[in-house]
Design a protein around this motif. Structure first.
Motif, PDB file in Angstrom:
ATOM      1  N   VAL A   1       0.487  -1.194  -0.203  1.00 38.35           N
ATOM      2  CA  VAL A   1       0.150  -0.061  -0.253  1.00 38.35           C
ATOM      3  C   VAL A   1       0.573   1.254   0.040  1.00 38.35           C
ATOM      4  O   VAL A   1       0.650   2.191  -0.866  1.00 38.35           O
ATOM      5  N   MET A   2       1.604   1.624   0.567  1.00 37.66           N
ATOM      6  CA  MET A   2       2.688   2.802   1.184  1.00 37.66           C
ATOM      7  C   MET A   2       3.234   2.540  -0.426  1.00 37.66           C
ATOM      8  O   MET A   2       3.571   3.709  -0.928  1.00 37.66           O
ATOM      9  N   ASP A   3       4.524   1.429  -0.930  1.00 42.48           N
ATOM     10  CA  ASP A   3       4.607   1.784  -2.616  1.00 42.48           C
ATOM     11  C   ASP A   3       3.984   2.201  -3.683  1.00 42.48           C
ATOM     12  O   ASP A   3       4.107   2.502  -4.712  1.00 42.48           O
ATOM     13  N   LEU A   4       1.973   2.048  -3.227  1.00 42.60           N
ATOM     14  CA  LEU A   4       1.715   2.048  -4.354  1.00 42.60           C
ATOM     15  C   LEU A   4       1.246   3.996  -4.630  1.00 42.60           C
ATOM     16  O   LEU A   4       0.428   4.643  -4.939  1.00 42.60           O
ATOM     17  N   TYR A   5       1.332   4.163  -3.424  1.00 44.15           N
ATOM     18  CA  TYR A   5       1.345   5.973  -2.937  1.00 44.15           C
ATOM     19  C   TYR A   5       2.404   6.424  -4.104  1.00 44.15           C
ATOM     20  O   TYR A   5       3.214   6.919  -3.231  1.00 44.15           O
ATOM     21  N   ASP A   6       1.986   6.975  -5.184  1.00 41.07           N
ATOM     22  CA  ASP A   6       3.564   7.766  -6.108  1.00 41.07           C
ATOM     23  C   ASP A   6       3.144   8.578  -6.224  1.00 41.07           C
ATOM     24  O   ASP A   6       2.404   9.628  -7.005  1.00 41.07           O
ATOM     25  N   PRO A   7       3.262   9.836  -5.234  1.00 41.80           N
ATOM     26  CA  PRO A   7       3.244  11.163  -5.154  1.00 41.80           C
ATOM     27  C   PRO A   7       3.946  11.557  -7.052  1.00 41.80           C
ATOM     28  O   PRO A   7       3.302  13.403  -7.237  1.00 41.80           O
ATOM     29  N   ALA A   8       4.321  11.079  -7.572  1.00 41.36           N
ATOM     30  CA  ALA A   8       4.213  11.514  -9.254  1.00 41.36           C
ATOM     31  C   ALA A   8       3.676  11.165 -10.309  1.00 41.36           C
ATOM     32  O   ALA A   8       3.334  12.083 -10.830  1.00 41.36           O
ATOM     33  N   PHE A   9       2.159  10.548  -9.835  1.00 42.05           N
ATOM     34  CA  PHE A   9       1.285  10.514 -10.185  1.00 42.05           C
ATOM     35  C   PHE A   9       0.068  11.054 -10.124  1.00 42.05           C
ATOM     36  O   PHE A   9      -0.350  11.360  -8.674  1.00 42.05           O
ATOM     37  N   THR A  10       0.525  12.133 -10.218  1.00 41.06           N
ATOM     38  CA  THR A  10      -0.972  12.809 -10.425  1.00 41.06           C
ATOM     39  C   THR A  10      -1.604  13.750 -11.578  1.00 41.06           C
ATOM     40  O   THR A  10      -1.041  13.339 -12.643  1.00 41.06           O
ATOM     41  N   LEU A  11      -2.722  14.408 -11.225  1.00 41.95           N
ATOM     42  CA  LEU A  11      -3.481  15.117 -11.871  1.00 41.95           C
ATOM     43  C   LEU A  11      -2.478  16.086 -12.492  1.00 41.95           C
ATOM     44  O   LEU A  11      -2.808  16.896 -11.850  1.00 41.95           O
ATOM     45  N   THR A  12      -2.924  16.149 -13.833  1.00 38.75           N
ATOM     46  CA  THR A  12      -2.952  17.800 -14.379  1.00 38.75           C
ATOM     47  C   THR A  12      -3.898  18.793 -14.656  1.00 38.75           C
ATOM     48  O   THR A  12      -4.427  17.831 -15.405  1.00 38.75           O
ATOM     49  N   LYS A  13      -3.015  20.020 -14.922  1.00 38.56           N
ATOM     50  CA  LYS A  13      -4.682  21.359 -15.766  1.00 38.56           C
ATOM     51  C   LYS A  13      -4.408  20.640 -17.368  1.00 38.56           C
ATOM     52  O   LYS A  13      -3.427  21.047 -17.737  1.00 38.56           O
ATOM     53  N   ASP A  14      -5.857  20.395 -17.536  1.00 44.42           N
ATOM     54  CA  ASP A  14      -5.896  20.743 -19.118  1.00 44.42           C
ATOM     55  C   ASP A  14      -6.683  21.760 -18.921  1.00 44.42           C
ATOM     56  O   ASP A  14      -7.151  22.275 -19.079  1.00 44.42           O
ATOM     57  N   ASP A  15      -5.676  22.664 -19.561  1.00 40.22           N
ATOM     58  CA  ASP A  15      -5.272  24.250 -19.997  1.00 40.22           C
ATOM     59  C   ASP A  15      -6.676  24.327 -21.430  1.00 40.22           C
ATOM     60  O   ASP A  15      -7.681  25.653 -21.108  1.00 40.22           O
ATOM     61  N   ASP A  16      -7.153  23.704 -22.062  1.00 33.99           N
ATOM     62  CA  ASP A  16      -7.333  24.271 -22.749  1.00 33.99           C
ATOM     63  C   ASP A  16      -9.193  23.522 -22.708  1.00 33.99           C
ATOM     64  O   ASP A  16     -10.402  24.334 -22.830  1.00 33.99           O
ATOM     65  N   LEU A  17      -9.522  23.446 -22.119  1.00 37.76           N
ATOM     66  CA  LEU A  17     -10.486  23.368 -20.754  1.00 37.76           C
ATOM     67  C   LEU A  17     -11.252  23.871 -20.222  1.00 37.76           C
ATOM     68  O   LEU A  17     -10.758  24.689 -19.223  1.00 37.76           O
TER      69      LEU A  17
END
Lengths: 161, 349
Positions: free
Chosen positions: B42-58
């Motif tokens: 569970v600890m390993d599954l938390y990946d801080p780099a796995f983030t949402l990014t803003k879609d500026d076209d939306l």
């Protein structure tokens, strides 16, 4: 907040609120309605809302509206959507594909999803998110932890990482 | 802060990964993981780099719909008062309609024709003591001069045929030059016959397209009356701007309704137009006689939708109301046909 402040909110925050609602899983037309309703609520209460708190007010209102909309969604419809999504994720979409990432968000509980969006997209602190979603800071932390874990897990299950 | 356990480990994992724990707490987390190695995954599954990014076209493209209108300006008095008078009249009209629920009632039909001193009165009705109790039924229409006189007195009492009125009272009104038809509809036949015999022949006729437009305008005006209570000044301002400047702004429903109201106000202040309007109003009332609840519901929805002040909602409201208005216009035309048929079959022979 004055009329002018309100109009500033429209130009500054409407995109953010709209994105938040779309990422939360609403279709774009419904998202537009929710954004309108959120701003209507802001307008109706603008005399009592401080400009500095307007953005969190909008997110908070939009979040409630999203939850309310989902509650009214037909269960079968959502289920059908989930099945379709599960099958469609197994494709060659790249890990970076935003659409795919947001598609995976669909099955994450609303509160976890909203907390994650507010954290990643809007850059809110845990405390600010707690204020918007009316949760404790610890709850927000746990929800964000769970959401990110679920997201990674789903990506792995679908060979996206 | 409590110690890490099986119920709160996620919180500590997050803080551990984000390096927000003291050295002691970190050691506690590591000890906990040693006790529960299955949670390392569970600890390993938390990946801080796995983030949402803003879609500026939306983006939300309709920002102009959210921007609120400018503050209300002070109005010329005549605009305010004429609108108030018109709204009062319209509220009376629609209120009178809704008071007439579907139960069987006797009708009171009193009519006088312009330029014709003969009182046209349904004898069978006059013989019966069925004139209205004031608190039960009110006539939909009132004499033109009352409207003109009272146009600056929004709450003046209306011409009501009360239970105290007698035939002589009614006859005194013979000298009134305009058509004075106070109509409560009982059923299709009596109304059609009434119109055929008493109103249609002597009422100035308009072109079909004009009468249709009038009906629609009146329906809109009634709808406006429903919502006008809360936004009187704003609507009146819109009316003033529209009337004075005749500016073709981007269509804003509320202004259009106000404009319709303005037209109506002007119309009812003209005797000729008033007579014609009343004829149309009567027909329109007849057309919606079986649809009162529907009309009421529609107006309620309309009111709710327009209160959002947003164009998209207003457009939706307008569409729905327009569709409904079209149904009423169709009913109206149907009624007119029936009347014409009746005239052809009976009156002209």
């Amino acid at each position: 907040m004055t009329n002018k402040d309100y109009n500033t909110c429209v130009s500054k925050y409407s995109d953010d609120v709209y994105r938040f609602v779309v990422y939360s899983g609403m279709d774009r037309e419904s998202a537009k309605d929710i954004v309108q309703d959120a701003f209507l609520s802001l307008w109706q209460n603008h005399a009592n809302i401080d400009f500095s708190k307007s953005k969190s007010y909008l997110f908070s209102t939009a979040y409630k509206l999203v939850c309310s909309s989902f509650r009214h969604l037909d269960v079968e419809k959502r289920y059908a959507k989930d099945v379709q999504m599960n099958s469609s994720i197994n494709i060659e979409d790249s890990y970076e594909s935003r659409e795919c990432l947001y598609a995976m968000l669909e099955n994450i509980p609303e509160v976890q999803k909203s907390a994650l969006i507010l954290k990643d997209i809007e850059g809110y602190s845990y405390k600010e998110i707690a204020n918007i979603l009316k949760l404790s800071i610890q709850q927000v932390e746990v929800y964000i932890f769970r959401a990110r874990v679920a997201l990674k897990k789903r990506a792995m299950e679908n060979n996206l990482v | 802060m409590t110690k890490i356990d099986i119920n709160n480990y996620e919180l500590y994992f997050l803080r551990y990964i984000e390096d927000r724990l003291s050295a002691k707490e970190r050691a506690e987390v590591e000890a906990f993981l040693a006790e529960h190695p299955e949670l390392q995954e569970v600890m390993d599954l938390y990946d801080p780099a796995f983030t949402l990014t803003k879609d500026d076209d939306l983006v939300f493209a309709d920002k102009d719909l959210l921007t609120h209108a400018k503050p209300v300006k002070v109005l010329p008095m005549w605009v305010k008062y004429s609108s108030v008078a018109a709204v009062a009249l319209l509220l009376l009209l629609i209120g009178g309609l809704w008071l007439q629920r579907g139960d069987a009632v006797e009708s009171v039909i009193v009519a006088k024709n312009q330029g014709n001193a003969d009182t046209i009165l349904d004898e069978s009705i006059v013989d019966k003591p069925v004139l209205l109790a004031e608190n039960e039924r009110k006539p939909i229409l009132e004499p033109a001069e009352n409207i003109v006189d009272n146009s600056f007195k929004a709450n003046e009492s209306k011409a009501v045929a009360t239970a105290d009125e007698t035939e002589s009272d009614i006859e005194e009104e013979d000298n009134v030059t305009d058509v004075n038809n106070i109509m409560n509809v009982i059923d299709d036949n009596s109304t059609v016959e009434y119109y055929a015999e008493n109103v249609v022949e002597d009422t100035p006729q308009k072109q079909d397209d004009e009468t249709d437009e009038t009906v629609v305008i009146e329906i809109y005006s009634d709808a406006l009356a429903e919502i006008v209570g809360d936004d009187m000044e704003e609507i009146a301002e819109a009316t003033a701007e529209k009337a004075e400047d005749n500016v073709d702004d981007e269509p804003v429903v509320i202004e259009e309704y106000s404009y319709a109201l303005a037209i109506y106000v002007v119309d009812v202040n003209s005797d000729y137009q008033y007579n014609t309007d009343r004829y149309d109003t009567g027909l329109a009332e007849y057309a919606i006689v079986d649809k009162r609840e529907e009309v009421k519901e529609m107006f309620a929805q309309f009111s709710e939708m327009t209160s959002t002040l947003f164009k998209r909602r207003k457009e939706k409201a307008e569409k729905e109301l327009m569709a409904f208005a079209n149904i009423l216009v169709a009913e109206y035309n149907n009624t007119k046909e029936k009347i014409n048929y009746y005239i052809a079959e009976n009156v002209n022979k």
